[in-house]
Every structure is written in structure tokens, then in C-alpha cells.
Design an enzyme around this catalytic site. Structure first.
Site, PDB file in Angstrom:
ATOM      1  N   HIS A 188       5.563 -36.762   1.820  1.00 32.96           N
ATOM      2  CA  HIS A 188       5.310 -37.425   3.092  1.00 32.96           C
ATOM      3  C   HIS A 188       5.276 -38.924   2.814  1.00 32.96           C
ATOM      4  CE1 HIS A 188       3.560 -33.751   5.133  1.00 32.96           C
ATOM      5  NE2 HIS A 188       3.413 -33.399   3.871  1.00 32.96           N
TER       6      HIS A 188
ATOM      7  N   GLY B 187      -2.946 -27.551   0.439  1.00 30.80           N
ATOM      8  CA  GLY B 187      -2.610 -27.439   1.859  1.00 30.80           C
ATOM      9  C   GLY B 187      -1.122 -27.471   2.140  1.00 30.80           C
TER      10      GLY B 187
ATOM     11  N   HIS C 265       9.028 -25.882   0.145  1.00 29.22           N
ATOM     12  CA  HIS C 265      10.150 -26.639  -0.431  1.00 29.22           C
ATOM     13  C   HIS C 265       9.578 -28.029  -0.701  1.00 29.22           C
ATOM     14  CE1 HIS C 265      14.589 -27.687  -0.749  1.00 29.22           C
ATOM     15  NE2 HIS C 265      13.999 -28.894  -0.737  1.00 29.22           N
TER      16      HIS C 265
ATOM     17  N   HIS D  62       8.369 -31.548  -0.799  1.00 29.52           N
ATOM     18  CA  HIS D  62       8.553 -32.681   0.124  1.00 29.52           C
ATOM     19  C   HIS D  62       7.470 -33.701  -0.140  1.00 29.52           C
ATOM     20  CE1 HIS D  62       6.134 -29.573   2.095  1.00 29.52           C
ATOM     21  NE2 HIS D  62       5.468 -30.538   2.719  1.00 29.52           N
TER      22      HIS D  62
HETATM   23  P1  AMP Z   1       2.876 -29.683   4.187  1.00 27.34           P
HETATM   24  O1  AMP Z   1       1.593 -29.254   4.811  1.00 27.34           O
HETATM   25  O2  AMP Z   1       2.695 -30.743   3.148  1.00 27.34           O
HETATM   26  O3  AMP Z   1       3.680 -28.500   3.695  1.00 27.34           O
HETATM   27  O4  AMP Z   1       3.684 -30.397   5.317  1.00 27.34           O
HETATM   28  C1  AMP Z   1       4.682 -29.780   6.085  1.00 27.34           C
HETATM   29  C2  AMP Z   1       5.131 -30.778   7.114  1.00 27.34           C
HETATM   30  O5  AMP Z   1       6.353 -30.334   7.652  1.00 27.34           O
HETATM   31  C3  AMP Z   1       4.153 -30.949   8.274  1.00 27.34           C
HETATM   32  O6  AMP Z   1       3.766 -32.319   8.353  1.00 27.34           O
HETATM   33  C4  AMP Z   1       4.977 -30.518   9.486  1.00 27.34           C
HETATM   34  O7  AMP Z   1       4.708 -31.268  10.642  1.00 27.34           O
HETATM   35  C5  AMP Z   1       6.397 -30.723   9.001  1.00 27.34           C
HETATM   36  N1  AMP Z   1       7.423 -29.916   9.651  1.00 27.34           N
HETATM   37  C6  AMP Z   1       7.393 -28.580   9.890  1.00 27.34           C
HETATM   38  N2  AMP Z   1       8.536 -28.182  10.492  1.00 27.34           N
HETATM   39  C7  AMP Z   1       9.295 -29.297  10.624  1.00 27.34           C
HETATM   40  C8  AMP Z   1      10.585 -29.553  11.175  1.00 27.34           C
HETATM   41  N3  AMP Z   1      11.335 -28.570  11.718  1.00 27.34           N
HETATM   42  N4  AMP Z   1      11.065 -30.826  11.160  1.00 27.34           N
HETATM   43  C9  AMP Z   1      10.324 -31.825  10.626  1.00 27.34           C
HETATM   44  N5  AMP Z   1       9.107 -31.650  10.088  1.00 27.34           N
HETATM   45  C10 AMP Z   1       8.589 -30.399  10.093  1.00 27.34           C
END
Ligand code: AMP
Length: 118
Positions: A106, A97, A102, A104
Site C-alpha cells: 500500500h 491483517g 497476492h 501488495h
Molecule cells: P490487505 O488487507 O493488505 O490484503 O489489503 C487489501 C486491499 O485490497 C484493501 O485495501 C482493499 O480495499 C483492496 N482491494 C480489494 N479489492 C480490490 C480491487 N478490486 N481493486 C482495488 N483494490 C482492491
């Protein structure tokens, strides 16, 4: 697939779009998730161009890997999760998901996080 330099976190790293910064050093940036899923929801990203954890593990330097892991602990302490705990997770690929290509992690904290997966 190569790294997409136009992904949203690459733009944040270049300062092209803003973020609510929690922590930064030469190797990592941490900021609040724009759509928090828990009371505390922050992200930790490496400054290098890595698509996901597999890419990072295969291609990052030992120093980058150590600094990234240290940053997760440091940021969890900064957001007040030292005593009560937190959950750190990364999503990878379609089944995982992952939305932003990039790497990251959480960090969820500030309340009981609940079930591991739905
Ligand atoms: P994932 O599904 O693990 O790729 O999580 C991507 C996360 O990035 C989601 O929790 C989004 O809410 C978060 N996200 C997307 N755009 C931004 C943004 N501009 N600033 C901070 N978080 C973001």
C-alpha cells in the site's frame, strides 16, 4: 498453502476485472485501492505469483525484487508524494491483517498518515 490463482489481484492481472491503473511495466502493476483509506491510496503488486513478502523474498528473482522496490519509489513519485512523503506498507498473514493473498504494498500519501498502528 499454495498460491490462489483466483485471488482478486490475480484476476486484475489477467484483465478479468478492471482496475484504475497508475503504472505498469513488465514486472509490476500499480492501481488505486478500491476503498481508499487516505487521500491517496494506491497498491503496487508484482506480476509474478507471490502470496506475500516472505514468499517473494524467498522465491522471486533478484531482478523481480529490484524492479518491485524501484516501482514503489516510482509510483510514489507519480502520485505526487516526492516532496511531502508517503507511507509504504505490506500486511502479511493473519496477525498482519492480509486480506488478498497476492503480495501488495500500500502507498498512502496526500495528507498526514498519522499513527503507525492502532
Ligand atoms: P490487505 O488487507 O493488505 O490484503 O489489503 C487489501 C486491499 O485490497 C484493501 O485495501 C482493499 O480495499 C483492496 N482491494 C480489494 N479489492 C480490490 C480491487 N478490486 N481493486 C482495488 N483494490 C482492491
Amino acid at each position: 498453502m499454495s498460491y490462489d490463482k483466483n485471488n482478486i489481484f490475480a484476476k486484475i492481472l489477467r484483465g478479468e476485472i478492471p482496475c484504475k491503473k497508475v503504472y505498469e511495466n513488465d514486472y509490476v502493476l500499480s492501481f488505486h485501492d478500491i476503498n481508499p483509506q487516505k487521500k491517496i491510496h494506491v497498491l503496487v503488486i508484482p506480476k509474478g505469483e507471490y502470496k506475500n513478502l516472505d514468499d517473494f523474498t524467498a522465491n522471486a528473482s533478484d531482478k523481480e525484487i529490484v524492479e518491485f522496490n524501484k516501482a514503489i519509489t516510482h509510483v510514489s513519485n507519480l502520485v505526487g508524494a516526492k516532496e511531502s512523503g508517503y507511507r509504504a506498507l505490506t500486511n502479511l498473514g493473519i496477525d498482519g491483517g492480509q486480506e488478498v493473498p497476492h503480495l501488495h504494498f500500500h502507498i498512502f500519501a496526500g495528507e498526514k498518515i498519522g499513527k503507525m498502528v492502532n
